[in-house]
Design a protein around this motif. Sequence first.
Motif, PDB file in Angstrom:
ATOM      1  N   THR A 209       0.822  -1.206   0.000  1.00  0.00           N
ATOM      2  CA  THR A 209       0.000   0.000   0.000  1.00  0.00           C
ATOM      3  C   THR A 209       0.858   1.259   0.000  1.00  0.00           C
ATOM      4  OG1 THR A 209      -0.224   0.061   2.410  1.00  0.00           O
ATOM      5  CG2 THR A 209      -1.898  -1.178   1.169  1.00  0.00           C
ATOM      6  N   GLN A 210       2.090   1.138   0.500  1.00  0.00           N
ATOM      7  CA  GLN A 210       3.012   2.275   0.477  1.00  0.00           C
ATOM      8  C   GLN A 210       4.428   1.740   0.587  1.00  0.00           C
ATOM      9  OE1 GLN A 210       2.390   5.104   3.605  1.00  0.00           O
ATOM     10  NE2 GLN A 210       3.691   6.646   2.670  1.00  0.00           N
ATOM     11  N   ILE A 211       5.335   2.369  -0.129  1.00  0.00           N
ATOM     12  CA  ILE A 211       6.749   2.013  -0.033  1.00  0.00           C
ATOM     13  C   ILE A 211       7.554   3.302  -0.085  1.00  0.00           C
ATOM     14  CG2 ILE A 211       7.030   1.594  -2.501  1.00  0.00           C
ATOM     15  CD1 ILE A 211       8.872  -0.817  -1.676  1.00  0.00           C
ATOM     16  N   ALA A 212       8.500   3.422   0.822  1.00  0.00           N
ATOM     17  CA  ALA A 212       9.295   4.648   0.906  1.00  0.00           C
ATOM     18  C   ALA A 212      10.750   4.306   1.156  1.00  0.00           C
ATOM     19  CB  ALA A 212       8.771   5.533   2.043  1.00  0.00           C
ATOM     20  N   ASP A 213      11.614   4.963   0.433  1.00  0.00           N
ATOM     21  CA  ASP A 213      13.038   4.812   0.667  1.00  0.00           C
ATOM     22  C   ASP A 213      13.416   5.682   1.863  1.00  0.00           C
ATOM     23  OD1 ASP A 213      12.988   4.836  -2.744  1.00  0.00           O
ATOM     24  OD2 ASP A 213      13.792   3.129  -1.663  1.00  0.00           O
ATOM     25  N   VAL A 214      13.947   5.049   2.907  1.00  0.00           N
ATOM     26  CA  VAL A 214      14.312   5.757   4.131  1.00  0.00           C
ATOM     27  C   VAL A 214      15.684   6.403   3.963  1.00  0.00           C
ATOM     28  CG1 VAL A 214      14.801   5.463   6.599  1.00  0.00           C
ATOM     29  CG2 VAL A 214      12.907   4.211   5.534  1.00  0.00           C
ATOM     30  N   ASP A 215      16.613   5.647   3.451  1.00  0.00           N
ATOM     31  CA  ASP A 215      17.943   6.155   3.132  1.00  0.00           C
ATOM     32  C   ASP A 215      18.510   5.273   2.027  1.00  0.00           C
ATOM     33  OD1 ASP A 215      19.102   3.832   4.298  1.00  0.00           O
ATOM     34  OD2 ASP A 215      19.449   4.831   6.209  1.00  0.00           O
ATOM     35  N   LYS A 216      19.815   5.359   1.781  1.00  0.00           N
ATOM     36  CA  LYS A 216      20.375   4.635   0.635  1.00  0.00           C
ATOM     37  C   LYS A 216      20.324   3.117   0.782  1.00  0.00           C
ATOM     38  CE  LYS A 216      25.182   4.698   2.111  1.00  0.00           C
ATOM     39  NZ  LYS A 216      26.544   4.954   1.694  1.00  0.00           N
ATOM     40  N   ASN A 217      20.118   2.613   2.005  1.00  0.00           N
ATOM     41  CA  ASN A 217      20.082   1.164   2.211  1.00  0.00           C
ATOM     42  C   ASN A 217      18.783   0.648   2.809  1.00  0.00           C
ATOM     43  OD1 ASN A 217      22.766   0.648   1.288  1.00  0.00           O
ATOM     44  ND2 ASN A 217      23.521   1.429   3.236  1.00  0.00           N
ATOM     45  N   GLN A 218      17.842   1.521   3.140  1.00  0.00           N
ATOM     46  CA  GLN A 218      16.634   1.058   3.822  1.00  0.00           C
ATOM     47  C   GLN A 218      15.354   1.459   3.103  1.00  0.00           C
ATOM     48  OE1 GLN A 218      17.241   2.470   7.920  1.00  0.00           O
ATOM     49  NE2 GLN A 218      17.464   0.298   8.460  1.00  0.00           N
ATOM     50  N   VAL A 219      14.407   0.535   3.158  1.00  0.00           N
ATOM     51  CA  VAL A 219      13.090   0.735   2.574  1.00  0.00           C
ATOM     52  C   VAL A 219      12.058   0.433   3.657  1.00  0.00           C
ATOM     53  CG1 VAL A 219      11.465  -0.115   0.825  1.00  0.00           C
ATOM     54  CG2 VAL A 219      13.897   0.064   0.279  1.00  0.00           C
ATOM     55  N   LEU A 220      11.062   1.307   3.753  1.00  0.00           N
ATOM     56  CA  LEU A 220       9.938   1.094   4.655  1.00  0.00           C
ATOM     57  C   LEU A 220       8.733   0.760   3.787  1.00  0.00           C
ATOM     58  CD1 LEU A 220       8.774   1.239   7.555  1.00  0.00           C
ATOM     59  CD2 LEU A 220       8.365   3.673   7.146  1.00  0.00           C
ATOM     60  N   VAL A 221       8.078  -0.342   4.095  1.00  0.00           N
ATOM     61  CA  VAL A 221       6.962  -0.779   3.258  1.00  0.00           C
ATOM     62  C   VAL A 221       5.764  -1.175   4.130  1.00  0.00           C
ATOM     63  CG1 VAL A 221       7.852  -3.156   3.086  1.00  0.00           C
ATOM     64  CG2 VAL A 221       6.281  -2.334   1.365  1.00  0.00           C
ATOM     65  N   MET A 222       4.576  -0.732   3.709  1.00  0.00           N
ATOM     66  CA  MET A 222       3.332  -1.112   4.365  1.00  0.00           C
ATOM     67  C   MET A 222       2.637  -2.124   3.470  1.00  0.00           C
ATOM     68  SD  MET A 222       1.185  -0.950   6.860  1.00  0.00           S
ATOM     69  CE  MET A 222       1.683   0.457   7.820  1.00  0.00           C
ATOM     70  N   ILE A 223       2.215  -3.217   4.081  1.00  0.00           N
ATOM     71  CA  ILE A 223       1.608  -4.327   3.348  1.00  0.00           C
ATOM     72  C   ILE A 223       0.217  -4.612   3.889  1.00  0.00           C
ATOM     73  CG2 ILE A 223       1.798  -6.794   2.821  1.00  0.00           C
ATOM     74  CD1 ILE A 223       4.226  -5.707   1.672  1.00  0.00           C
ATOM     75  N   GLU A 224      -0.742  -4.761   2.998  1.00  0.00           N
ATOM     76  CA  GLU A 224      -2.069  -5.258   3.363  1.00  0.00           C
ATOM     77  C   GLU A 224      -2.078  -6.763   3.103  1.00  0.00           C
ATOM     78  OE1 GLU A 224      -6.752  -4.306   2.416  1.00  0.00           O
ATOM     79  OE2 GLU A 224      -5.265  -3.892   0.861  1.00  0.00           O
TER      80      GLU A 224
END
Length: 132
Positions: A73-88
């Motif tokens: 539902t949402q994916i965001a790059d936090v920094d050059k090595n991290q991704v934050l993702v919301m999953i339904e």
Amino acid sequence: MSRQSSNSRVVRTFVDAFNAADLETMASCLAEKLVAEVTQRDGSTKQVEGREAYMGLIAQLDIATVKPKLKITQIADVDKNQVLVMIEVKAARKGLQLHNFAAYLMTIRGQQIGRIWMVEALPEESDTFWSA
């Protein structure tokens, strides 16, 4: 393509492989020395070390039979090595229905997921569903 979008692509590949019950592709997205914090029934997390141990947890879900569906539902790059993702998460089995949301903070290195932090909106309901 930027490193961030490349990292997001690794996460999307992993989720797509989960939806297809493609365990081989899922495993290829994970670093051999993966460290993952997996949500427990009470909302705490349990650390799982290694790709094989994590894939063992996935195997217990029997996704080929249950056919749960994950939707980013949402994916965001936090920094050059991290991704934050919301999953339904939606699934049905043994007369039970699961509709939940989970957030994952993933560290990507060398085009593989090396670290996962997981939290769920409804951990007790998820545990009840998967343990039935």
